[in-house]
Design an enzyme around this catalytic site. Sequence first.
Site, mmCIF file in Angstrom:
data_model
loop_
_atom_site.group_PDB
_atom_site.id
_atom_site.type_symbol
_atom_site.label_atom_id
_atom_site.label_comp_id
_atom_site.label_asym_id
_atom_site.label_seq_id
_atom_site.Cartn_x
_atom_site.Cartn_y
_atom_site.Cartn_z
ATOM 1 N N TYR A 1 0.811 -1.226 0.000
ATOM 2 C CA TYR A 1 0.000 0.000 0.000
ATOM 3 C C TYR A 1 0.842 1.273 0.000
ATOM 4 O O TYR A 1 0.312 2.364 0.105
ATOM 5 C CB TYR A 1 -0.963 -0.020 1.196
ATOM 6 C CG TYR A 1 -2.005 -1.097 1.047
ATOM 7 C CD1 TYR A 1 -1.634 -2.440 1.128
ATOM 8 C CD2 TYR A 1 -3.321 -0.800 0.784
ATOM 9 C CE1 TYR A 1 -2.557 -3.450 0.960
ATOM 10 C CE2 TYR A 1 -4.253 -1.811 0.619
ATOM 11 C CZ TYR A 1 -3.870 -3.128 0.705
ATOM 12 O OH TYR A 1 -4.785 -4.124 0.531
ATOM 13 N N LYS B 1 3.399 -15.054 4.533
ATOM 14 C CA LYS B 1 3.579 -15.974 3.412
ATOM 15 C C LYS B 1 5.091 -16.112 3.270
ATOM 16 O O LYS B 1 5.665 -15.872 2.204
ATOM 17 C CB LYS B 1 2.901 -15.382 2.163
ATOM 18 C CG LYS B 1 2.892 -16.258 0.946
ATOM 19 C CD LYS B 1 1.857 -17.363 0.991
ATOM 20 C CE LYS B 1 2.040 -18.296 -0.191
ATOM 21 N NZ LYS B 1 1.124 -19.458 -0.148
ATOM 22 N N ASP C 1 -2.850 -18.478 3.262
ATOM 23 C CA ASP C 1 -3.802 -19.367 2.589
ATOM 24 C C ASP C 1 -4.428 -20.342 3.584
ATOM 25 O O ASP C 1 -5.626 -20.620 3.539
ATOM 26 C CB ASP C 1 -3.155 -20.098 1.398
ATOM 27 C CG ASP C 1 -1.699 -20.470 1.625
ATOM 28 O OD1 ASP C 1 -1.142 -20.121 2.695
ATOM 29 O OD2 ASP C 1 -1.110 -21.107 0.739
ATOM 30 N N ASP D 1 -6.414 -6.980 4.603
ATOM 31 C CA ASP D 1 -7.519 -6.396 3.844
ATOM 32 C C ASP D 1 -8.489 -7.500 3.438
ATOM 33 O O ASP D 1 -9.715 -7.385 3.596
ATOM 34 C CB ASP D 1 -6.935 -5.700 2.604
ATOM 35 C CG ASP D 1 -7.955 -4.878 1.857
ATOM 36 O OD1 ASP D 1 -9.133 -4.849 2.270
ATOM 37 O OD2 ASP D 1 -7.575 -4.261 0.839
ATOM 38 N N ASP E 1 -12.507 -8.862 5.333
ATOM 39 C CA ASP E 1 -13.796 -8.985 4.653
ATOM 40 C C ASP E 1 -14.404 -10.352 4.933
ATOM 41 O O ASP E 1 -15.616 -10.489 5.136
ATOM 42 C CB ASP E 1 -13.644 -8.785 3.138
ATOM 43 C CG ASP E 1 -13.794 -7.318 2.740
ATOM 44 O OD1 ASP E 1 -13.552 -6.454 3.604
ATOM 45 O OD2 ASP E 1 -14.161 -7.036 1.584
HETATM 46 MG MG MG Z 1 -11.422 -3.930 2.130
#
Ligand code: MG
Length: 377
Positions: free
Chosen positions: A135, A210, A243, A267, A271
């Site tokens: 980001y 990861k 994962d 992120d 969700d």
């Molecule tokens: Mg989002």
Amino acid sequence: MYRIAVIPGDGIGPEVVAEGIKVLEACGEVHGIEFEWLRYPFGAEHYLSTGETLDEDSLEELSRCDAIYMGAVGDPRVEPGVLERGILLRLRFYFDQYVNLRPVRLYPGIDTPLKGKSHEHINFYVVRENTEDFYVGAGARVRSGSSREEVEVVRELYRLKFGIDIEKEGAEEVAFQLGVISKEGAERVIRYAFELAVREGMSRVSSVDKANVLTHMYSLWREVFERVAAEHEGIETEHVYVDAITMYFLTRPEHFQVVVTPNMFGDILTDLGAQIQGGIGLAPSGNINPEGVSMFEPVHGSAPDIAGRGLANPVAQILAGALMLRELGEAEAAELVERAVAEALRSGVRTPDLGGRASTSEVGDAVAQKLRELAEH
Ligand code: MG
Ligand code: NAI
């Protein structure tokens, strides 16, 4: 007395923020907490009439507040990203809100898409790093249209630094994005996660990465995690690949207490978290700088499709208020708000997204009412 900046924003933002303030005021009354609400008009209307997203003077004023209580921004009349970047991201970076805190908690009687799971199984925090990783905005696209100079500079940098030729043989266009994790950036958010576990009486912190593939970034993340973990003896720790943890959120959510994650994985995971706790109408979020000005908001956006009709679920916004209280050091008041939400939901006062028939303000009224009843006992 707390000075709280309020940014209702667009769409359902003002509708749900009104209910959030209603509940916080009720909570303040019974707990002897006073709020001064300083309202700011930032959002689509303000942008369309003034051409401005946020101004320097306001940022300066906001920096003297105890916290920011935010609805949502975004409007179909404005090009996507202008308001989100110009307001939300601007505030996040300006105040260096490096923790994104998202509780994942299923309230009693609320349906989750996970078969066989109930409120006893889903109650944990995701702590997402909020400023680094992919980001930081470093990257470029190199194509036939790019100037030769531009291509050469970037190419040389990559050749020297990483030994890669970004202008692959025969490729017409190459795009790359650089992820950055710093020792300081990782350490401060990981430290916050451990302190949260201690504060909330939780006994396990899980770290997401990861490191098996993205070895540079996430080996640093791991090392920092190990070091901070060593300072917290009573707390069990583990590394989980991103994962794998995606599967475990669905198969054994009860395992998790505090999950700390780099920005991009967080992120996506949050969700998923919002869905297993019963949907976006119930999910709050805090953008936190423990030493500075933090901002509390629902996970959802401005929902223009249902705006202005009393259909929006205000619970995510109300719970964002509870997160704000907790961060301000008002843990008892925060818990009272959460218990009042649980009671109101249990009594069946719910908006249509939860299968109910109550309006936005009826839910706010019911939560405020339950809160006063709970305070009397
Ligand atoms: Mg989002
Ligand atoms: P959204 O979260 O606004 O809506 C997605 C779906 O969930 C819609 O069907 C909506 O009706 C429903 N929904 C959302 N909140 C709800 C609530 N409280 N009660 C009941 N139903 C609810 O996401 P969408 O549609 O992708 O974006 C709409 C606008 O919001 C866009 O401009 C987007 O950029 C912006 N946005 C802003 C955010 C923020 O301010 N933090 C976060 C996400 C999106």
